[in-house]
Scaffold this active site. Structure first.
Site, PDB file in Angstrom:
ATOM      1  N   ASP A  71       0.816  -1.212   0.000  1.00  0.00           N
ATOM      2  CA  ASP A  71       0.000   0.000   0.000  1.00  0.00           C
ATOM      3  C   ASP A  71       0.851   1.264   0.000  1.00  0.00           C
ATOM      4  O   ASP A  71       0.481   2.270  -0.607  1.00  0.00           O
ATOM      5  CB  ASP A  71      -0.937  -0.002   1.213  1.00  0.00           C
ATOM      6  CG  ASP A  71      -2.066  -1.016   1.073  1.00  0.00           C
ATOM      7  OD1 ASP A  71      -2.357  -1.428  -0.062  1.00  0.00           O
ATOM      8  OD2 ASP A  71      -2.656  -1.394   2.100  1.00  0.00           O
ATOM      9  N   ASN A 144      -5.333   8.208   1.154  1.00  0.00           N
ATOM     10  CA  ASN A 144      -5.635   7.524   2.408  1.00  0.00           C
ATOM     11  C   ASN A 144      -6.089   8.477   3.508  1.00  0.00           C
ATOM     12  O   ASN A 144      -7.233   8.443   3.937  1.00  0.00           O
ATOM     13  CB  ASN A 144      -4.406   6.755   2.903  1.00  0.00           C
ATOM     14  CG  ASN A 144      -4.541   5.257   2.760  1.00  0.00           C
ATOM     15  OD1 ASN A 144      -5.448   4.771   2.097  1.00  0.00           O
ATOM     16  ND2 ASN A 144      -3.634   4.521   3.380  1.00  0.00           N
TER      17      ASN A 144
END
Length: 283
Positions: A71, A144
């Site tokens: 990620d 995010n």
């Protein structure tokens, strides 16, 4: 058909370099141009038929990017990719890899890129601007989360949160997280925040280690403008970071304005797994 493919490996991971050649083998065919970051020209394995170029140039020419990492690697490319409407396919050689689509054993699934058997999963992003004395001194976008936190371990941050210029809450703690639905399964989850499915497109604001029983997370509609003030006791610095990037020092009189970004990230999905199935597999 995907004709120009940028392959973006995490060079700090041996496992990313290990699967680079198999990934290229899966993607190589007539009419397909493979591109790699310029710095990989001297890093084995050398892909002889690939074009090596700067990342900022590759994201403009490519039809898609294949990210070899976790990620964190996806996040490093996210802003540039979103600015160029470049969809990302993640191959997980990290730990959780929540945003990635494939594991190294699933490389044959990439054949679907050339048969059209894939979908695009659009993800909202956040925009942050720091206002100081009537002017903007810092701006960024995040896929995010945006984190405002203390720079010194032994101080408390006084946080104030407003939405559309109306005060919502105040608390003391270690800081605060503003997360997208994508980020709600990252730091926000660790801080006790809610899991939000991506299609909801909300903004979650989550206290970090709040020193108050009544301090709770809030989930705002995407059209809200969330304003945050943060000051550290004793004059210690408070920092803001977008997607774990370089911190920017926030002053007590600054206003941190968080809104929905004009940018959207697009993730390539090949397997058709639902958000809830991915939750069960990854968390």
């Amino acid at each position: 058909m995907m004709k120009n493919i940028f392959i973006y490996p995490n060079l700090r991971k041996d496992s990313a370099r290990d699967i680079l050649q198999p990934v290229c083998d899966q993607l190589r065919r007539d009419g397909v141009r493979l591109m790699l970051p310029k710095q990989m020209r001297v890093v084995p394995p050398i892909i002889e038929d690939a074009d090596y170029m700067k990342t900022e140039d590759a994201v403009q020419f490519a039809d898609m990017a294949v990210v070899l990492g976790g990620d964190g690697t996806m996040l490093r490319l996210a802003r540039e990719a979103a600015q160029n409407q470049l969809p990302l396919l993640g191959i997980n050689v990290g730990h959780v890899g929540f945003m990635t689509e494939l594991e190294p054993a699933e490389l044959p699934e990439m054949e679907k890129l050339f048969t059209g058997e894939f979908s695009l999963d659009s993800r909202m992003m956040l925009h942050v601007a720091v206002q100081r004395g009537g002017r903007i001194v810092y701006e960024n976008d995040a896929l995010n989360d945006i984190v405002i936190a203390k720079g010194t371990a032994f101080r408390v941050v006084r946080v104030g949160i407003s939405a559309d210029n109306e005060e919502v809450t105040r608390f003391n703690g270690d800081g605060v997280i503003a997360a997208t639905p994508t980020g709600s399964t990252a730091y926000g989850l660790s801080a006790g925040g809610p899991v939000i499915e991506p299609s909801a497109e909300n903004i979650a604001v989550i206290p970090i280690c709040a020193h108050a029983l009544a301090a709770k997370s809030f989930v705002f509609a995407p059209e809200r403008s969330v304003s945050i003030t943060a000051a550290c006791e004793g004059g210690s610095e408070v920092f803001i970071s977008a997607d774990g990037g370089q911190g920017f020092a926030v002053r007590p009189d600054d206003r941190v304005i968080i809104t929905r970004s004009d940018l959207q990230m697009r993730l390539i999905r090949l397997k058709g797994n639902s958000f809830y199935r991915i939750l069960q597999q990854k968390l």
